[in-house]
Design a protein around this motif. Structure first.
Motif, PDB file in Angstrom:
ATOM      1  N   VAL A   1     -33.394 -63.153  11.496  1.00 36.30           N
ATOM      2  CA  VAL A   1     -33.637 -61.853  10.866  1.00 36.30           C
ATOM      3  C   VAL A   1     -35.110 -61.802  10.489  1.00 36.30           C
ATOM      4  O   VAL A   1     -35.553 -62.481   9.563  1.00 36.30           O
ATOM      5  CB  VAL A   1     -32.749 -61.655   9.628  1.00 36.30           C
ATOM      6  N   GLY A   2     -35.856 -61.016  11.233  1.00 39.32           N
ATOM      7  CA  GLY A   2     -37.303 -60.955  11.064  1.00 39.32           C
ATOM      8  C   GLY A   2     -37.985 -61.394  12.338  1.00 39.32           C
ATOM      9  O   GLY A   2     -37.909 -62.559  12.719  1.00 39.32           O
ATOM     10  N   GLY A   3     -38.655 -60.464  12.998  1.00 44.44           N
ATOM     11  CA  GLY A   3     -39.304 -60.774  14.269  1.00 44.44           C
ATOM     12  C   GLY A   3     -40.815 -60.773  14.174  1.00 44.44           C
ATOM     13  O   GLY A   3     -41.494 -60.563  15.178  1.00 44.44           O
ATOM     14  N   GLY A   4     -41.335 -61.031  12.970  1.00 48.58           N
ATOM     15  CA  GLY A   4     -42.766 -60.960  12.754  1.00 48.58           C
ATOM     16  C   GLY A   4     -43.483 -62.281  12.921  1.00 48.58           C
ATOM     17  O   GLY A   4     -43.244 -63.029  13.879  1.00 48.58           O
ATOM     18  N   MET A   5     -44.333 -62.614  11.952  1.00 40.26           N
ATOM     19  CA  MET A   5     -45.259 -63.733  12.073  1.00 40.26           C
ATOM     20  C   MET A   5     -44.556 -65.072  12.280  1.00 40.26           C
ATOM     21  O   MET A   5     -45.037 -65.933  13.010  1.00 40.26           O
ATOM     22  CB  MET A   5     -46.140 -63.795  10.819  1.00 40.26           C
ATOM     23  N   HIS A   6     -43.399 -65.281  11.626  1.00 40.36           N
ATOM     24  CA  HIS A   6     -42.719 -66.567  11.721  1.00 40.36           C
ATOM     25  C   HIS A   6     -41.828 -66.686  12.965  1.00 40.36           C
ATOM     26  O   HIS A   6     -41.385 -67.789  13.287  1.00 40.36           O
ATOM     27  CB  HIS A   6     -41.850 -66.796  10.473  1.00 40.36           C
ATOM     28  N   ALA A   7     -41.569 -65.580  13.629  1.00 41.25           N
ATOM     29  CA  ALA A   7     -40.614 -65.598  14.745  1.00 41.25           C
ATOM     30  C   ALA A   7     -41.000 -66.566  15.857  1.00 41.25           C
ATOM     31  O   ALA A   7     -40.149 -67.338  16.318  1.00 41.25           O
ATOM     32  CB  ALA A   7     -40.434 -64.186  15.300  1.00 41.25           C
ATOM     33  N   PRO A   8     -42.253 -66.579  16.336  1.00 40.62           N
ATOM     34  CA  PRO A   8     -42.574 -67.506  17.434  1.00 40.62           C
ATOM     35  C   PRO A   8     -42.307 -68.963  17.088  1.00 40.62           C
ATOM     36  O   PRO A   8     -41.816 -69.729  17.932  1.00 40.62           O
ATOM     37  CB  PRO A   8     -44.069 -67.252  17.674  1.00 40.62           C
ATOM     38  N   ALA A   9     -42.608 -69.357  15.845  1.00 36.56           N
ATOM     39  CA  ALA A   9     -42.370 -70.752  15.446  1.00 36.56           C
ATOM     40  C   ALA A   9     -40.885 -71.077  15.477  1.00 36.56           C
ATOM     41  O   ALA A   9     -40.479 -72.170  15.917  1.00 36.56           O
ATOM     42  CB  ALA A   9     -42.940 -71.004  14.053  1.00 36.56           C
ATOM     43  N   HIS A  10     -40.051 -70.153  15.023  1.00 39.37           N
ATOM     44  CA  HIS A  10     -38.607 -70.409  15.028  1.00 39.37           C
ATOM     45  C   HIS A  10     -38.036 -70.363  16.448  1.00 39.37           C
ATOM     46  O   HIS A  10     -37.108 -71.117  16.769  1.00 39.37           O
ATOM     47  CB  HIS A  10     -37.894 -69.391  14.131  1.00 39.37           C
ATOM     48  N   ILE A  11     -38.577 -69.517  17.290  1.00 37.04           N
ATOM     49  CA  ILE A  11     -38.115 -69.467  18.689  1.00 37.04           C
ATOM     50  C   ILE A  11     -38.460 -70.773  19.395  1.00 37.04           C
ATOM     51  O   ILE A  11     -37.618 -71.365  20.091  1.00 37.04           O
ATOM     52  CB  ILE A  11     -38.722 -68.251  19.417  1.00 37.04           C
ATOM     53  N   ARG A  12     -39.701 -71.258  19.203  1.00 38.00           N
ATOM     54  CA  ARG A  12     -40.078 -72.549  19.790  1.00 38.00           C
ATOM     55  C   ARG A  12     -39.247 -73.681  19.185  1.00 38.00           C
ATOM     56  O   ARG A  12     -38.824 -74.607  19.895  1.00 38.00           O
ATOM     57  CB  ARG A  12     -41.570 -72.821  19.551  1.00 38.00           C
ATOM     58  N   GLY A  13     -39.013 -73.605  17.882  1.00 43.20           N
ATOM     59  CA  GLY A  13     -38.232 -74.639  17.226  1.00 43.20           C
ATOM     60  C   GLY A  13     -36.811 -74.714  17.753  1.00 43.20           C
ATOM     61  O   GLY A  13     -36.289 -75.803  18.023  1.00 43.20           O
ATOM     62  N   ALA A  14     -36.186 -73.564  17.924  1.00 44.88           N
ATOM     63  CA  ALA A  14     -34.809 -73.541  18.432  1.00 44.88           C
ATOM     64  C   ALA A  14     -34.730 -74.094  19.840  1.00 44.88           C
ATOM     65  O   ALA A  14     -33.761 -74.762  20.206  1.00 44.88           O
ATOM     66  CB  ALA A  14     -34.261 -72.114  18.385  1.00 44.88           C
TER      67      ALA A  14
END
Length: 346
Positions: free
Chosen positions: A9-22
């Motif tokens: 929930v939230g596709g902003g600044m933190h999204a790329p880090a969580h996508i790479r993390g997943a």
């Protein structure tokens, strides 16, 4: 082992880090992104994930196994509470809430419901930090004496085109310093009291751009933090540690200096200083680097989140723990405002 399906929930600044993390976390798979911003829809499409306008639409369509709440700070608590009410475990980005009272309300709700609530202080999952914690806890430094932290870096002018970043709450204390406070709590233990001075002399905004902080730990050690987002300098973990590929990584930069009666340790290089023989300032003191693993802390954070959900691990940072970090960080602003030490609850 079936992947735990985690909605972001939230596709902003933190999204790329969580996508790479997943992508690097075993036992985890992102299931969707929810965010009304059209740019977030493009992020979801690029990642090959379903997109929803908000978390309500997400919950109405497809119940995930867990959720990451990476919204603007003011929405952390209401969004997380909706997931907890649905019995869905939550990983909330830092800070856990805008206020300590709201952080406690969220943590208490999760505890009462028996639903896992973790806070996204990702540095705790970095192998460098974990090795430093192990060395300190094993007594490699002896009795802890001092901690010196540099967090000096330059945010470019366009960063402040967003109005809230020029206003109280949008400065480096609550956005950046909170990482240092949490790191020191993780390595040195609880903070007993805080003194601080802040300034906005460089940019003249309502919000601070520089701060000097003095900490007394419950174990008797003292700490200092120099913070500025207006300094043309490389001495900050975000640059030196190389965690985020979006930042330039300078060579040979140290940012954290930990001293004890038997030795000292620097980060991020993990140089361990000690006397090989006779001790004292007339004697030779030598440094040897500790072995360093490399790993994506966001991937480890999500692997750990899945393990907590499965019941095989205890939280590295729970809601109540994250609340303590927020309380100490808010105390910096209170100490600067009142020009008096702030004593933290034990």
């Amino acid at each position: 082992m079936t992947d735990i399906r985690v909605a972001l929930v939230g596709g902003g600044m933190h999204a790329p880090a969580h996508i790479r993390g997943a992508a690097g976390a075993p036992g985890v798979g992102l299931s969707a992104i929810a965010d009304p911003n059209p740019a977030a829809k493009a992020v979801a499409e690029k990642a090959g994930l379903p997109w929803f306008a908000d978390h309500h639409a997400l919950l109405a369509s497809d119940r995930p196994d867990a959720a990451i709440v990476a919204t603007p700070n003011v929405l952390h608590v209401p969004v997380a509470l909706d997931f907890i009410a649905a019995g869905i475990p939550v990983l909330v980005e830092k800070p856990i809430a805008d206020t300590v009272a709201d952080a406690r309300r969220l943590s208490d709700a999760a505890q009462a419901a028996g639903v896992p609530l973790l806070v996204g202080h990702h540095r705790r999952h970095n192998p460098i930090i974990r090795r430093a914690r192990q060395l300190i806890r094993d007594g490699a430094l002896g009795r802890l004496v001092s901690a010196t932290v540099l967090a000096t870096f330059l945010k470019p002018d366009p960063y402040f085109d967003v109005a809230w970043r020029r206003q109280p709450g949008g400065g480096p204390v609550l956005i950046n310093l909170i990482h240092e406070i949490d790191l020191l709590r993780f390595l040195y233990g609880e903070i007993a009291s805080i003194q601080a001075i802040t300034a906005n002399a460089v940019r003249g905004f309502e919000v601070e751009d520089t701060a000097a902080i003095l900490l007394r730990f419950a174990n008797g050690a003292l700490g200092t933090i120099t913070l500025s987002d207006a300094a043309a300098a490389p001495w900050t973990w975000d640059l030196a540690a190389g965690e985020n590929p979006a930042f330039f990584k300078p060579d040979g930069v140290e940012t954290h200096f930990f001293c004890g009666t038997e030795g000292a340790l620097t980060l991020p290089a993990l140089n361990h200083w000690r006397y090989p023989g006779a001790r004292g300032w007339h004697e030779a003191i030598t440094a040897s680097p500790e072995a360093i693993e490399t790993a994506n802390p966001y991937a480890e954070q999500l692997r750990h989140f899945a393990a907590v959900i499965r019941g095989s691990e205890e939280p590295v940072i729970s809601g109540h723990d994250g609340t303590r970090t927020l309380e100490a960080t808010q105390a910096v602003l209170e100490a600067a405002r009142t020009r008096q030490p702030v004593v933290l609850s034990s």
